[in-house]
Design an enzyme around this catalytic site. Structure first.
Site, PDB file in Angstrom:
ATOM      1  CE1 TYR A 205      -0.746  -1.047   7.724  1.00 17.24           C
ATOM      2  CE2 TYR A 205      -1.680  -0.772   5.863  1.00 17.24           C
ATOM      3  CZ  TYR A 205      -0.713  -1.459   7.084  1.00 17.24           C
ATOM      4  OH  TYR A 205      -0.122  -2.174   6.609  1.00 17.24           O
TER       5      TYR A 205
ATOM      6  CD  GLU B 163      -2.563  -1.095   2.006  1.00 14.19           C
ATOM      7  OE1 GLU B 163      -3.475   0.248   2.728  1.00 14.19           O
ATOM      8  OE2 GLU B 163      -3.443  -2.138   2.444  1.00 14.19           O
TER       9      GLU B 163
HETATM   10  P1  NAD Z   1      -2.405  -7.757  12.866  1.00 15.18           P
HETATM   11  O1  NAD Z   1      -3.088  -6.473  13.066  1.00 15.18           O
HETATM   12  O2  NAD Z   1      -3.148  -9.039  12.772  1.00 15.18           O
HETATM   13  O3  NAD Z   1      -1.820  -7.920  14.451  1.00 15.18           O
HETATM   14  C1  NAD Z   1      -1.020  -6.826  14.465  1.00 15.18           C
HETATM   15  C2  NAD Z   1       0.336  -7.464  15.901  1.00 15.18           C
HETATM   16  O4  NAD Z   1       0.587  -5.757  16.597  1.00 15.18           O
HETATM   17  C3  NAD Z   1      -1.026  -7.505  16.831  1.00 15.18           C
HETATM   18  O5  NAD Z   1      -0.932  -8.595  18.047  1.00 15.18           O
HETATM   19  C4  NAD Z   1      -0.893  -6.326  18.282  1.00 15.18           C
HETATM   20  O6  NAD Z   1      -1.316  -6.507  19.620  1.00 15.18           O
HETATM   21  C5  NAD Z   1       0.068  -6.020  18.083  1.00 15.18           C
HETATM   22  N1  NAD Z   1       0.937  -4.173  18.491  1.00 15.18           N
HETATM   23  C6  NAD Z   1      -0.158  -3.578  17.861  1.00 15.18           C
HETATM   24  N2  NAD Z   1       0.783  -2.401  18.378  1.00 15.18           N
HETATM   25  C7  NAD Z   1       1.515  -2.803  19.294  1.00 15.18           C
HETATM   26  C8  NAD Z   1       2.506  -2.038  20.109  1.00 15.18           C
HETATM   27  N3  NAD Z   1       3.179  -0.685  19.756  1.00 15.18           N
HETATM   28  N4  NAD Z   1       3.729  -2.914  20.338  1.00 15.18           N
HETATM   29  C9  NAD Z   1       3.814  -4.318  20.765  1.00 15.18           C
HETATM   30  N5  NAD Z   1       2.735  -5.054  19.147  1.00 15.18           N
HETATM   31  C10 NAD Z   1       1.768  -4.214  19.010  1.00 15.18           C
HETATM   32  O7  NAD Z   1      -1.394  -6.869  11.685  1.00 15.18           O
HETATM   33  P2  NAD Z   1      -1.053  -8.149  10.435  1.00 15.18           P
HETATM   34  O8  NAD Z   1      -2.162  -8.814   9.413  1.00 15.18           O
HETATM   35  O9  NAD Z   1      -0.777  -9.258  11.429  1.00 15.18           O
HETATM   36  O10 NAD Z   1       0.027  -7.196   9.914  1.00 15.18           O
HETATM   37  C11 NAD Z   1       1.297  -7.535  10.652  1.00 15.18           C
HETATM   38  C12 NAD Z   1       2.636  -7.232   9.689  1.00 15.18           C
HETATM   39  O11 NAD Z   1       2.203  -7.276   8.532  1.00 15.18           O
HETATM   40  C13 NAD Z   1       2.141  -5.166   9.504  1.00 15.18           C
HETATM   41  O12 NAD Z   1       2.865  -4.729   9.724  1.00 15.18           O
HETATM   42  C14 NAD Z   1       0.954  -4.913   8.396  1.00 15.18           C
HETATM   43  O13 NAD Z   1       1.926  -3.260   7.473  1.00 15.18           O
HETATM   44  C15 NAD Z   1       1.846  -5.833   8.003  1.00 15.18           C
HETATM   45  N6  NAD Z   1       1.279  -6.451   6.518  1.00 15.18           N
HETATM   46  C16 NAD Z   1       0.151  -6.864   6.301  1.00 15.18           C
HETATM   47  C17 NAD Z   1      -0.108  -7.470   5.558  1.00 15.18           C
HETATM   48  C18 NAD Z   1      -2.185  -8.333   5.489  1.00 15.18           C
HETATM   49  O14 NAD Z   1      -2.925  -7.828   4.661  1.00 15.18           O
HETATM   50  N7  NAD Z   1      -2.928  -8.410   6.349  1.00 15.18           N
HETATM   51  C19 NAD Z   1      -0.052  -6.810   3.965  1.00 15.18           C
HETATM   52  C20 NAD Z   1       1.091  -6.608   4.092  1.00 15.18           C
HETATM   53  C21 NAD Z   1       1.718  -6.487   4.989  1.00 15.18           C
HETATM   54  P1  TYD Z   2      -8.947  -4.670   4.252  1.00 17.88           P
HETATM   55  O1  TYD Z   2      -9.149  -6.837   3.919  1.00 17.88           O
HETATM   56  O2  TYD Z   2      -9.506  -4.100   4.869  1.00 17.88           O
HETATM   57  O3  TYD Z   2      -7.338  -4.789   3.632  1.00 17.88           O
HETATM   58  P2  TYD Z   2      -7.004  -3.681   2.566  1.00 17.88           P
HETATM   59  O4  TYD Z   2      -7.723  -2.685   2.710  1.00 17.88           O
HETATM   60  O5  TYD Z   2      -5.548  -3.271   3.330  1.00 17.88           O
HETATM   61  O6  TYD Z   2      -6.493  -4.170   1.119  1.00 17.88           O
HETATM   62  O7  TYD Z   2     -10.216  -4.351   2.742  1.00 17.88           O
HETATM   63  C1  TYD Z   2      -9.592  -5.505   1.395  1.00 17.88           C
HETATM   64  C2  TYD Z   2     -10.623  -4.315   0.127  1.00 17.88           C
HETATM   65  O8  TYD Z   2     -11.817  -5.445   0.208  1.00 17.88           O
HETATM   66  C3  TYD Z   2     -10.689  -3.031   0.542  1.00 17.88           C
HETATM   67  O9  TYD Z   2     -10.491  -2.678  -1.287  1.00 17.88           O
HETATM   68  C4  TYD Z   2     -11.569  -2.389   0.844  1.00 17.88           C
HETATM   69  C5  TYD Z   2     -12.623  -3.522   0.601  1.00 17.88           C
HETATM   70  N1  TYD Z   2     -13.992  -4.288   2.161  1.00 17.88           N
HETATM   71  C6  TYD Z   2     -14.993  -3.980   1.455  1.00 17.88           C
HETATM   72  O10 TYD Z   2     -15.708  -3.889   0.309  1.00 17.88           O
HETATM   73  N2  TYD Z   2     -16.136  -4.037   2.889  1.00 17.88           N
HETATM   74  C7  TYD Z   2     -15.256  -4.339   4.129  1.00 17.88           C
HETATM   75  O11 TYD Z   2     -16.456  -4.821   5.030  1.00 17.88           O
HETATM   76  C8  TYD Z   2     -13.952  -3.945   4.089  1.00 17.88           C
HETATM   77  C9  TYD Z   2     -13.575  -4.903   5.727  1.00 17.88           C
HETATM   78  C10 TYD Z   2     -13.197  -4.359   2.897  1.00 17.88           C
END
Ligand code: NAD
Ligand code: TYD
Length: 375
Positions: A168, A144
């Site tokens: 974000y 992103e």
């Molecule tokens: P998540 O929100 O599920 O988990 C985040 C974790 O970080 C939680 O366990 C939370 O308790 C912990 N946390 C938050 N603030 C904290 C702090 N100040 N100190 C210590 N711990 C803290 O997130 P995720 O989806 O597992 O994402 C993990 C990483 O991967 C993030 O850096 C996110 O930007 C990146 N990322 C996520 C996705 C995705 O699709 N979910 C994709 C690409 C990158």
């Molecule tokens: P999300 O899972 O929040 O991931 P990101 O915004 O990091 O891509 O959302 C995935 C896509 O789905 C995004 O285009 C927003 C859309 N979305 C909906 O249409 N409805 C929903 O309730 C949510 C949570 C996301």
């Protein structure tokens, strides 16, 4: 080429290890290196859940520390006490919608928190007498940071200019720049990965895929933002963990690697696919209707009938796509799961693990869903 740690020599600090990807990574890593040493540092925010680390908590060599990454002395203490030489940094505020409502927490954790970790790593690994060489600071980031694409644009490459659009994405972009600066200025041995949307087990049900699965099971509306034609690249979480493992083993200091699934889907199509999978699952197993009596298919309705178009997300990025050729070419990375396989595994996992998600459907989730509908 800088000297590298062998995986068996790595002693890991995994920040955010109780979150979605962090927990999956802990399971992945412990399975590969059961004798290794791994410390999780997690503040257990709404998104952190120790239940996601089931089976690991009592293992020798696995330690859980509850705490904030902004607590620099705590991070230094963990690095010293456990003789850690590798940081895998997942901890973040990760939900775009929350960042739109309340950006402050994103700046605090994603920017200042990352800086706190970098400072601690610099002090213990570079500045302390003797230091710790080799070491590695791997930063987990997102696609992103590159902004949004038109339908015909080529996918994001590592040299695509940063153009973050949500608070974000901006906070993650800032953290990527800090990691880069610590490598360039102080010689901290860093790597960064920018990954596309993950899906799979232990995903907090505010994100699209788990939200849709659980809303179908509870007969709730499936909120589609805008026209539902926004496109994301989706990667099964285990495949992301595999990519991180390869970067830790073979990645070059100072480099960034894009990780993706070659798997672009419009949101509406993903939601329809999940509806179909659940309709089929309920038709094949009559016991599901007893377990989830409010589910659309248990009520004789197609899950798709729950689709509900709602107001679009402000500043909603239209399309993300990843060019993952660098990590493939240089480190031998290929995702192991097809989307058909990964999404079926994910739906089955949620059907089989109501013990994991049931406790999350309390106040936080209800309030959050209400807040979205109120907008
Ligand atoms: P998540 O929100 O599920 O988990 C985040 C974790 O970080 C939680 O366990 C939370 O308790 C912990 N946390 C938050 N603030 C904290 C702090 N100040 N100190 C210590 N711990 C803290 O997130 P995720 O989806 O597992 O994402 C993990 C990483 O991967 C993030 O850096 C996110 O930007 C990146 N990322 C996520 C996705 C995705 O699709 N979910 C994709 C690409 C990158
Ligand atoms: P999300 O899972 O929040 O991931 P990101 O915004 O990091 O891509 O959302 C995935 C896509 O789905 C995004 O285009 C927003 C859309 N979305 C909906 O249409 N409805 C929903 O309730 C949510 C949570 C996301």
């Amino acid at each position: 080429m800088a000297e590298k740690l062998m995986p068996a020599e790595m002693r890991l600090l995994v920040t955010g290890g109780a979150g979605f990807i962090g927990a999956n990574f802990c399971h992945y890593w412990r399975q590969r290196f059961p004798q290794g040493h791994l410390v999780v540092l997690d503040a257990l925010t709404y998104a952190g859940n120790q239940a996601s680390l089931v089976g690991l908590m009592n293992q020798a060599g696995f330690h859980f520390a509850e705490g904030d990454i902004n607590d620099t002395p705590l991070v230094e203490k963990l690095l010293h006490e456990h003789k850690l030489n590798t940081i895998v940094h997942f901890a973040a505020e990760s939900h775009v919608d929350r960042s739109i409502h309340d950006p402050d927490a994103f700046l605090h954790t994603n920017i200042l928190g990352t800086h706190s970790l970098l400072r601690a790593a610099r002090k213990v690994w570079l500045d302390a007498p003797g230091g710790v060489i080799p070491h590695r600071f791997h930063h987990i980031s997102t696609d992103e940071v590159y902004g949004t694409l038109g339908p015909q644009d080529p996918p994001f490459r590592e040299d695509t200019p940063y153009a973050p659009n949500s608070p974000y994405a901006a906070s993650k972009a800032a953290s990527d720049h800090l990691v880069r600066a610590y490598q360039h200025t102080y010689g901290l041995r860093t790597t960064t990965s920018n990954c596309s949307n993950n899906y799979g087990p232990y995903h907090f049900p505010e994100k699209l895929i788990p939200l849709v699965i659980l809303n179908i099971l509870h007969g709730r509306p499936l909120p589609i933002y805008g026209d539902g034609q926004q496109v994301r690249d989706w990667l099964f979480v285990e495949d992301h963990c595999q990519g991180i493992g390869l970067i830790l083993e073979r990645g070059e200091e100072g480099e960034s690697y894009n990780i993706g699934g070659h798997n672009e889907w419009a949101n509406l199509d993903i939601v329809r696919l999940i509806c179909e999978l659940l309709d089929t699952a309920f038709a094949a197993d009559t016991f599901l209707a007893q377990r989830f009596p409010h589910a659309a298919p248990a009520q004789g309705k197609a899950a798709e009938s729950l689709i509900s178009y709602v107001k679009d997300r402000p500043g909603h990025d239209r399309r993300y796509a990843i060019d993952a050729s660098k990590v493939g070419r240089e480190l031998g990375y290929t995702p192991q799961h097809s989307f058909a396989e990964g999404i079926r595994k994910t739906v089955d996992w949620y059907l089989q693990h109501s013990d994991w998600w049931q406790p999350l459907l309390g106040d936080v989730y209800a309030q959050w869903v209400q807040k979205q509908y109120a907008d």
